[in-house]
Design an enzyme around this catalytic site. Structure first.
Site, PDB file in Angstrom:
ATOM      1  N   HIS A 247       0.719  -1.201   0.025  1.00 24.28           N
ATOM      2  CA  HIS A 247       0.085  -0.038  -0.132  1.00 24.28           C
ATOM      3  C   HIS A 247       0.808   1.144  -0.078  1.00 24.28           C
ATOM      4  CE1 HIS A 247      -2.683  -2.920   2.298  1.00 24.28           C
ATOM      5  NE2 HIS A 247      -3.541  -2.607   1.405  1.00 24.28           N
TER       6      HIS A 247
ATOM      7  N   ASP B  20      -3.489  -7.693  -7.028  1.00 25.12           N
ATOM      8  CA  ASP B  20      -5.059  -7.950  -7.618  1.00 25.12           C
ATOM      9  C   ASP B  20      -5.051  -7.521  -8.906  1.00 25.12           C
ATOM     10  OD1 ASP B  20      -6.041  -8.809  -4.931  1.00 25.12           O
ATOM     11  OD2 ASP B  20      -5.390  -6.739  -4.424  1.00 25.12           O
TER      12      ASP B  20
HETATM   13  O1  PAF Z   1      -7.828  -3.871  -3.153  1.00 25.68           O
HETATM   14  C1  PAF Z   1      -8.622  -3.402  -2.286  1.00 25.68           C
HETATM   15  O2  PAF Z   1      -7.966  -3.195  -1.061  1.00 25.68           O
HETATM   16  C2  PAF Z   1     -10.086  -3.232  -2.020  1.00 25.68           C
HETATM   17  O3  PAF Z   1     -10.705  -4.174  -3.132  1.00 25.68           O
HETATM   18  C3  PAF Z   1     -10.610  -1.840  -2.777  1.00 25.68           C
HETATM   19  C4  PAF Z   1      -9.960  -1.581  -4.043  1.00 25.68           C
HETATM   20  C5  PAF Z   1      -9.988  -0.768  -1.730  1.00 25.68           C
HETATM   21  C6  PAF Z   1     -12.086  -1.813  -2.898  1.00 25.68           C
HETATM   22  O4  PAF Z   1     -12.573  -1.976  -1.551  1.00 25.68           O
END
Ligand code: PAF
Length: 280
Positions: free
Chosen positions: A37, A150
């Site tokens: 992140h 993802d």
């Molecule tokens: O990847 C994630 O953490 C979630 O799928 C997101 C994009 C924040 C949507 O809830």
């Protein structure tokens, strides 16, 4: 860093930044932040005048049998990490604020969501695209940042943005890995010591695929068989799927296509379902 709980207030702030001609970078997350992140946040800082991050564990992307209540949360630690990165606004709404009584509108990307993660989790992407479009409307970003971990989520969101003429650049960022290759994920927290050691099998099988491709093998069945063997050489992991698809259409490929191949897998390590992938 200011923390905003109300969608309307966040939207008013975003409007002001737009009026002032400031570029807004947005990183949507479900919290329990890790280096993956933070790499998105750092990129957003570099490319924009102001950075908004959201933390919202979105119930509509979890099926009833999934781990919504158990999903790891640590808002104090997350706040601290985001402050250190110089994030300007944290949007931290409640479920009632995002889905008030009477809510009934959903976004569905029809075809791309039927395979891979969508096949194992049929309602998942409808929840993701709905909340992401809501978050986009609230934070009004110029650019939004998503991890390639993802992969299907990123591909589906790019499709949604194109199909619905959403004027936002979607930036995909490389997977961040632990020293042994395990892709960083909030779900890694569920792994006990034994599972954690065996979790490296996902990365090892992708490395095997990479080696085979580099040696000139392009038959996807051969590659999948070798990946399967790599995972089966470990004791705990159980394969959910190993797939090789086009990066654009997600259709299954018989042969590796340069610059248009996604190798992805999902594996249960103990009770924890992990995913990983490789973009060719
Ligand atoms: O990847 C994630 O953490 C979630 O799928 C997101 C994009 C924040 C949507 O809830």
């Amino acid at each position: 860093m200011r923390i905003i709980y109300e969608p309307n207030e966040m939207q008013e702030i975003a409007k002001k930044y737009r009026e002032w001609n400031k570029k807004i970078g947005f990183v949507p997350t479900m919290g329990y932040l890790h280096e993956g992140h933070l790499s998105l946040v750092r990129q957003a800082k570099q490319e924009n005048d102001v950075v908004f991050v959201s933390i919202f564990v979105n119930p509509t992307q979890f099926a009833p049998n999934e781990d919504l209540d158990k999903y790891p949360r640590d808002i104090k630690r997350d706040e601290e990490l985001l402050r250190k990165e110089g994030v300007d606004f944290l949007f931290y709404p409640t479920v009632d604020n995002m889905y008030p009584d009477g809510f009934q509108t959903y976004v569905n990307v029809e075809e791309l969501t039927k395979v891979l993660e969508g096949a194992s989790r049929p309602t998942h992407f409808k929840g993701v695209t709905t909340v992401v479009l809501k978050l986009f409307n609230i934070t009004k970003p110029h650019r939004a940042y998503f991890g390639q971990k993802d992969a299907q989520q990123l591909i589906v969101i790019k499709r949604m943005v194109e199909d619905l003429n959403v004027d936002i650049d979607i930036v995909g960022m490389p997977i961040v890995r632990e020293e042994d290759g395990l892709a960083m994920s909030s779900r890694n927290k569920y792994l006990n010591e034994k599972d954690r050691k065996e979790a490296v099998c996902l990365y090892q099988s992708l490395q095997k695929a990479k080696e085979l491709i580099e040696s000139g093998i392009d038959d996807t069945n051969t590659i999948k068989t070798e990946m399967k063997k790599t995972i089966e050489s470990y004791k705990i992991p159980k394969i959910d799927y190993i797939n090789i698809n086009s990066l654009t259409t997600l259709e299954e490929l018989n042969k590796i296509k340069k610059n248009d191949t996604l190798i992805s897998l999902a594996v249960f390590v103990g009770k924890t379902r992990l995913i990983d992938n490789l973009w060719i």
